[in-house]
Design an enzyme around this catalytic site. Sequence first.
Site, PDB file in Angstrom:
ATOM      1  N   ARG A  65      12.459  25.311  88.435  1.00 42.43           N
ATOM      2  CA  ARG A  65      13.035  26.093  87.332  1.00 42.43           C
ATOM      3  C   ARG A  65      14.389  25.521  86.903  1.00 42.43           C
ATOM      4  O   ARG A  65      14.663  25.373  85.732  1.00 42.43           O
ATOM      5  CB  ARG A  65      13.180  27.558  87.761  1.00 42.43           C
ATOM      6  CG  ARG A  65      13.695  28.487  86.641  1.00 42.43           C
ATOM      7  CD  ARG A  65      13.600  29.934  87.083  1.00 42.43           C
ATOM      8  NE  ARG A  65      14.198  30.858  86.133  1.00 42.43           N
ATOM      9  CZ  ARG A  65      13.543  31.436  85.116  1.00 42.43           C
ATOM     10  NH1 ARG A  65      12.268  31.166  84.908  1.00 42.43           N
ATOM     11  NH2 ARG A  65      14.149  32.283  84.323  1.00 42.43           N
ATOM     12  N   ASN A  72      18.880  28.933  81.226  1.00 41.50           N
ATOM     13  CA  ASN A  72      18.678  29.952  80.185  1.00 41.50           C
ATOM     14  C   ASN A  72      19.575  31.183  80.362  1.00 41.50           C
ATOM     15  O   ASN A  72      19.356  32.225  79.739  1.00 41.50           O
ATOM     16  CB  ASN A  72      17.212  30.383  80.146  1.00 41.50           C
ATOM     17  CG  ASN A  72      16.741  30.645  78.724  1.00 41.50           C
ATOM     18  OD1 ASN A  72      17.278  30.091  77.768  1.00 41.50           O
ATOM     19  ND2 ASN A  72      15.741  31.513  78.588  1.00 41.50           N
ATOM     20  N   GLU A 180       7.038  32.814  74.712  1.00 42.05           N
ATOM     21  CA  GLU A 180       6.690  33.019  76.118  1.00 42.05           C
ATOM     22  C   GLU A 180       5.175  33.227  76.181  1.00 42.05           C
ATOM     23  O   GLU A 180       4.669  34.193  75.616  1.00 42.05           O
ATOM     24  CB  GLU A 180       7.412  34.289  76.588  1.00 42.05           C
ATOM     25  CG  GLU A 180       7.308  34.633  78.028  1.00 42.05           C
ATOM     26  CD  GLU A 180       8.156  33.742  78.911  1.00 42.05           C
ATOM     27  OE1 GLU A 180       7.552  32.891  79.580  1.00 42.05           O
ATOM     28  OE2 GLU A 180       9.398  33.903  78.938  1.00 42.05           O
TER      29      GLU A 180
HETATM   30  C1  KKD Z   1       9.834  33.605  82.892  1.00 41.25           C
HETATM   31  C2  KKD Z   1      11.009  33.181  82.057  1.00 41.25           C
HETATM   32  O1  KKD Z   1      11.596  32.166  82.319  1.00 41.25           O
HETATM   33  N1  KKD Z   1      11.357  33.953  81.042  1.00 41.25           N
HETATM   34  C3  KKD Z   1      12.489  33.675  80.173  1.00 41.25           C
HETATM   35  C4  KKD Z   1      12.523  34.642  79.042  1.00 41.25           C
HETATM   36  C5  KKD Z   1      13.390  34.180  77.922  1.00 41.25           C
HETATM   37  O2  KKD Z   1      13.298  33.007  77.532  1.00 41.25           O
HETATM   38  O3  KKD Z   1      14.163  35.007  77.404  1.00 41.25           O
HETATM   39  C6  KKD Z   1      13.785  33.719  80.976  1.00 41.25           C
HETATM   40  O4  KKD Z   1      13.915  34.572  81.860  1.00 41.25           O
HETATM   41  O5  KKD Z   1      14.664  32.925  80.717  1.00 41.25           O
HETATM   42 ZN    ZN Z   2      11.145  30.151  81.246  1.00 46.97          ZN
END
Ligand code: KKD
Ligand code: ZN
Length: 313
Positions: A65, A72, A180
Site C-alpha cells: 500500500r 492518500n 474505487e
Molecule cells: C481502500 C482504499 O484505499 N480506499 C481509499 C479511498 C479513497 O481513495 O478515498 C483510501 O482509503 O484512500
Molecule cells: Zn486505495
Amino acid sequence: MSSYGNSVRVTEARRVAIFGGTHGNEMSGVTLVNLWMKNSAEIQRKRVETKPFITNPKAVEKCTRYVDTDLNRAFTPENLSATGGDDLPYEVQRAQEINKIFGPKGSPEAYDVIFDLHNTTSNMGCTLILESSKDHFNLQMMNYIKKAIAPASCLVLLNEHPLLKYSTSRSVAKHPVGLEVGPQPQGVLRSNIFEAMRVILKHALDFIELFNEGMEFPPCTVQVFRVLERIDYPRDANRNIIAMVHPNLQDCDWEPLNPGDPMFQTFDGKTIRYQGTGTVYPTFINEAAYYEKQQAFTTTRREALVASAIRKV
Ligand SMILES: CC(=O)N[C@@H](CC(=O)O)C(=O)O
Ligand SMILES: [Zn+2]
C-alpha cells in the site's frame, strides 16, 4: 444565451490526470495507468490533455500500500510545506513532487481534473468518490456516467465529513474524483474489475470532451451516499479484535443496515447488533487496508444532491 437561464460557468477542463498506484497493491489502476503510459490513444480526447501518472512508484515496485506512510493521507498543508528534503518520509516527499507537477493545491495553476484509481477488497462495485457537494462540474459528471453505464450501476460516495475527510492525492486538482472498484484482493488483477474501471474512465473523459466542446448540461439530481461514521471492530481491554464482520453484513455494501441488525460475530459465536437510531448504508465493509486504521466499515446516509446547469466559460 444559455437555454437554462443561469448556468454555473465553469472553466474548460484542458488538463486532466489519471493517477494509478497511489496504493501500490491496487492492481487495476496500476495496470491501466502503465498501459496508458505506453499508449495513451484510448484516453485522449479533443481539447483535453490527459496525463497518466504512477503516484507511488516505490510502493508499486514492492506491491504494498505504501512505504513509509499512506500517500492518500499525505496532502496536508503541513506536509506540502515541510522542509527536510530527503529526511522526510518517502510519501511526503512524493506528495511535494506531485503537488509541484499537478498543483499547487488550491491555486489557479492546478490541474483541472484528477482521477485517482483505487481498488477495494470490499464488495462495493463501481464507486466514484467526491469530496464536495458543491462542485457542480463533478456532480454533472456523476450524472453523465451513471446514465452512460446504465443498466450497470455506479454509486457515488461523498466524503465531506469535517473529521473523517482526509488529504488525498487527487485533492491537488480543482475537481478531484476518486474511483474505487471492488471486490479485488490486494496484489491481484481481476478482469471484471479492470474492465469496469476502464469503462467508467471512458465515460468520464467523454463527458469532459462534450463539456469542453460547449455542451450545456441541464440541472439534475444525483443520488449520493454521504459518509457519516467510522465503525471499529469490537476489541478487548488490550485493543485486540474480538469479533468479525457478521456473515449477514459481509459483502452487503450499500444495503440498508437497521437498528438491531447483526453487525459483528464474536469468535465464540455471539452476535453484536447495530445500535444506531436509524437506517444507514454501510460501505468499505471488511476492507483489508482499514484494519490498520481501526475501521470495520463506514456508515453512510442516502441523499439527493441538486446539480445546477453548467456550461463552460
Ligand atoms: C481502500 C482504499 O484505499 N480506499 C481509499 C479511498 C479513497 O481513495 O478515498 C483510501 O482509503 O484512500
Ligand atoms: Zn486505495
